[in-house]
Design a protein around this motif. Structure first.
Motif, PDB file in Angstrom:
ATOM      1  N   ALA A  89     -27.543  29.001 -21.518  1.00  0.00           N
ATOM      2  CA  ALA A  89     -27.311  27.774 -20.750  1.00  0.00           C
ATOM      3  C   ALA A  89     -27.312  26.555 -21.670  1.00  0.00           C
ATOM      4  O   ALA A  89     -28.078  26.487 -22.633  1.00  0.00           O
ATOM      5  CB  ALA A  89     -28.384  27.628 -19.678  1.00  0.00           C
ATOM      6  N   PRO A  90     -26.460  25.569 -21.373  1.00  0.00           N
ATOM      7  CA  PRO A  90     -26.409  24.381 -22.221  1.00  0.00           C
ATOM      8  C   PRO A  90     -27.603  23.462 -21.984  1.00  0.00           C
ATOM      9  O   PRO A  90     -28.208  23.467 -20.910  1.00  0.00           O
ATOM     10  CB  PRO A  90     -25.099  23.703 -21.784  1.00  0.00           C
ATOM     11  CG  PRO A  90     -24.945  24.106 -20.350  1.00  0.00           C
ATOM     12  CD  PRO A  90     -25.477  25.513 -20.266  1.00  0.00           C
ATOM     13  N   ALA A  91     -27.916  22.659 -22.987  1.00  0.00           N
ATOM     14  CA  ALA A  91     -29.000  21.682 -22.851  1.00  0.00           C
ATOM     15  C   ALA A  91     -28.534  20.449 -22.097  1.00  0.00           C
ATOM     16  O   ALA A  91     -29.349  19.686 -21.576  1.00  0.00           O
ATOM     17  CB  ALA A  91     -29.522  21.294 -24.230  1.00  0.00           C
ATOM     18  N   SER A  92     -27.220  20.248 -22.031  1.00  0.00           N
ATOM     19  CA  SER A  92     -26.623  19.094 -21.347  1.00  0.00           C
ATOM     20  C   SER A  92     -25.443  19.579 -20.522  1.00  0.00           C
ATOM     21  O   SER A  92     -24.811  20.585 -20.845  1.00  0.00           O
ATOM     22  CB  SER A  92     -26.138  18.067 -22.379  1.00  0.00           C
ATOM     23  OG  SER A  92     -25.301  17.100 -21.773  1.00  0.00           O
ATOM     24  N   ARG A  93     -25.139  18.881 -19.445  1.00  0.00           N
ATOM     25  CA  ARG A  93     -23.962  19.243 -18.644  1.00  0.00           C
ATOM     26  C   ARG A  93     -22.660  18.842 -19.344  1.00  0.00           C
ATOM     27  O   ARG A  93     -21.596  19.323 -18.956  1.00  0.00           O
ATOM     28  CB  ARG A  93     -24.035  18.608 -17.253  1.00  0.00           C
ATOM     29  CG  ARG A  93     -25.055  19.291 -16.355  1.00  0.00           C
ATOM     30  CD  ARG A  93     -24.798  19.033 -14.886  1.00  0.00           C
ATOM     31  NE  ARG A  93     -25.764  19.731 -14.047  1.00  0.00           N
ATOM     32  CZ  ARG A  93     -25.609  20.964 -13.586  1.00  0.00           C
ATOM     33  NH1 ARG A  93     -24.511  21.638 -13.879  1.00  0.00           N
ATOM     34  NH2 ARG A  93     -26.535  21.519 -12.826  1.00  0.00           N
ATOM     35  N   THR A  94     -22.720  17.998 -20.342  1.00  0.00           N
ATOM     36  CA  THR A  94     -21.538  17.674 -21.133  1.00  0.00           C
ATOM     37  C   THR A  94     -21.477  18.624 -22.322  1.00  0.00           C
ATOM     38  O   THR A  94     -22.345  18.587 -23.201  1.00  0.00           O
ATOM     39  CB  THR A  94     -21.562  16.216 -21.613  1.00  0.00           C
ATOM     40  OG1 THR A  94     -21.645  15.343 -20.483  1.00  0.00           O
ATOM     41  CG2 THR A  94     -20.303  15.887 -22.395  1.00  0.00           C
ATOM     42  N   VAL A  95     -20.462  19.485 -22.327  1.00  0.00           N
ATOM     43  CA  VAL A  95     -20.364  20.564 -23.309  1.00  0.00           C
ATOM     44  C   VAL A  95     -19.130  20.326 -24.184  1.00  0.00           C
ATOM     45  O   VAL A  95     -18.038  20.020 -23.667  1.00  0.00           O
ATOM     46  CB  VAL A  95     -20.256  21.930 -22.609  1.00  0.00           C
ATOM     47  CG1 VAL A  95     -20.152  23.052 -23.627  1.00  0.00           C
ATOM     48  CG2 VAL A  95     -21.464  22.148 -21.696  1.00  0.00           C
ATOM     49  N   PHE A  96     -19.285  20.483 -25.494  1.00  0.00           N
ATOM     50  CA  PHE A  96     -18.185  20.277 -26.432  1.00  0.00           C
ATOM     51  C   PHE A  96     -17.765  21.609 -27.058  1.00  0.00           C
ATOM     52  O   PHE A  96     -18.579  22.533 -27.174  1.00  0.00           O
ATOM     53  CB  PHE A  96     -18.601  19.313 -27.540  1.00  0.00           C
ATOM     54  CG  PHE A  96     -18.883  17.924 -27.063  1.00  0.00           C
ATOM     55  CD1 PHE A  96     -17.843  17.016 -26.868  1.00  0.00           C
ATOM     56  CD2 PHE A  96     -20.184  17.517 -26.792  1.00  0.00           C
ATOM     57  CE1 PHE A  96     -18.105  15.724 -26.416  1.00  0.00           C
ATOM     58  CE2 PHE A  96     -20.447  16.230 -26.345  1.00  0.00           C
ATOM     59  CZ  PHE A  96     -19.402  15.331 -26.151  1.00  0.00           C
ATOM     60  N   PRO A  97     -16.508  21.711 -27.479  1.00  0.00           N
ATOM     61  CA  PRO A  97     -16.075  22.925 -28.195  1.00  0.00           C
ATOM     62  C   PRO A  97     -16.785  23.051 -29.529  1.00  0.00           C
ATOM     63  O   PRO A  97     -17.299  22.067 -30.074  1.00  0.00           O
ATOM     64  CB  PRO A  97     -14.571  22.720 -28.368  1.00  0.00           C
ATOM     65  CG  PRO A  97     -14.364  21.248 -28.261  1.00  0.00           C
ATOM     66  CD  PRO A  97     -15.406  20.736 -27.329  1.00  0.00           C
TER      67      PRO A  97
END
Length: 415
Positions: free
Chosen positions: A53-61
């Motif tokens: 799971a990501p640490a932030s809802r904004t995910v980068f490639p």
């Protein structure tokens, strides 16, 4: 040797359901105690590196996977800020997010030769299907194709939430075959807004309710991949996958509704898959409810509760439960597609939910429908040998025994 007594009212099996829910609850409690003990004995946060799971809802490639045609990488200050110029027909670049993720894209542009140029966007979960068309999420007869972002110098394009891709890893950007040789678009940033588990606070996305840790790397990876899958399969009830006839031959939307989930409000529901079908399927719940109870259960299985409500709301007048939940259900019910195996899975899922959550009020509220469901399946029992005799349900599995006995449905019936 076991003997079986059958009552046409279904009361015997209904009582067995209550006994089963109590056993399931005790089993779950033991599992959760074991999980807690494992957490206490493991080094603090030793499992963190396995959480997807990501640490932030904004995910980068994470990287540029491949390019084709006239593509120039002009600068790169990390994958949240870079410069990729696509010029002319056939120019394309594929970005790799490093793992499965979920969400809708925002694209920032640098220099664009002509404002209003269309940038094609296609998604895939596997490198095998990277290209200018997305992998399929809708139906074997429907091509997902691509989305298009309108480019302008220094501008930003954000896709609507209905175009949030349920699950993807690779995103391909391209200029179409109709572009002129001089047409060029510079992409300066790409991000995805993570839409799974929508009611979870951003800071809690990596805070699972249960953990697993061992000295076996493969087992750890398998467990946390399962936990992340459960997380991806938790969605808003109005973000299911659109189906034919809404979608005819091309395109996709994730803006259909899992009906009757919990009154008129939009709530979280638990579905079969993040990309497709994004629909409650009782057969999947046989495994996924227990997985969710152990790994991702901050709300005491509320999304499972809502999905079960949606399945019981579309029970047929004769007592049979639908093969699939909404929004798929109306189409398959129209054509008489049903499954007695999945009928039984619906009753088992309700029992699992009650035992694992300790919430027996849902069974009480649905009791008349439970009895009707038992009456339906009891009427299919062959009195000569006490086996289920199913001649019409086409979506039951394993071999046909003599007299239309379906082996897998019979196993669940005995359970």
């Amino acid at each position: 040797m076991h003997s079986f007594a059958f009552a046409t009212s279904g009361l015997v099996l209904a009582a067995a359901t209550i006994a089963f829910t109590a056993a399931a609850g005790a089993h779950a409690a033991a599992l959760l105690r074991d999980s807690s003990a494992s957490r206490l004995s493991a080094p603090s946060n030793a499992w963190d590196s396995y959480i997807w799971a990501p640490a932030s809802r904004t995910v980068f490639p994470h990287a540029v996977y491949e390019t084709a045609g006239n593509v120039t990488l002009t600068s790169q200050q990390g994958m949240d800020r870079f410069g990729i110029v696509l010029q002319g027909p056939g120019a394309r670049a594929t970005l790799d997010f490093g793992q499965e993720t979920s969400g809708y894209l925002t694209v920032d542009f640098g220099v664009v030769t002509t404002n209003g140029l269309q940038l094609g966007v296609a998604f895939s979960e596997s490198a095998r299907f990277v290209g200018v068309d997305s992998d399929n999420s809708t139906d074997t007869a429907v091509e997902d194709g691509a989305l298009y972002a309108t480019a302008s110098t220094g501008g930003t394009f954000t896709f609507g939430r209905e175009f949030a891709r349920g699950s993807f890893r690779f995103v391909t950007f391209y200029l179409g075959a109709g572009s002129s040789e001089g047409a060029a678009i510079e992409i300066s940033s790409v991000s995805s807004y993570f839409t799974a588990a929508p009611l979870t606070a951003e800071e809690d996305l990596r805070t699972y309710s249960g953990h697993f840790f061992s000295d076996n790397d493969l087992l750890n990876r398998i467990w946390y991949a399962g936990a992340y899958t459960v997380q991806l399969c938790t969605i808003f009830s109005n973000e299911s996958r659109a189906n034919p006839p809404t979608i005819q031959s091309y395109g996709w939307f994730n803006n259909a509704t899992v009906a009757n989930a919990s009154g008129p409000d939009v709530v979280e529901v638990f579905v079969d898959g993040a990309r497709r079908d994004r629909t409650p399927w009782a057969g999947d719940f046989g495994i996924s409810i227990l997985s969710k109870a152990i790994a991702w259960n901050a709300d005491n299985l509320r999304s499972v509760h809502n999905s079960l409500l949606s399945l019981f709301a579309i029970q047929e007048p004769n007592g049979q439960f639908s093969y699939a939940g909404t929004p798929i259900a109306p189409r398959i019910q129209q054509y008489g597609v049903d499954s007695n195996t999945y009928h039984l899975w619906t009753l088992i899922a309700l029992a699992d939910y009650a035992g694992l959550s300790g919430n027996y009020t849902l069974i009480a509220s649905l009791w008349d429908q439970v009895l009707l469901g038992f009456d339906f399946i009891m009427d299919l029992v062959d009195p000569e040998d006490n086996l289920l005799s199913i001649a019409t349900a086409i979506y039951d599995y394993l071999i046909r025994l003599p007299r239309f006995h379906k082996q897998l449905a019979h196993y669940f019936f005995r359970a």
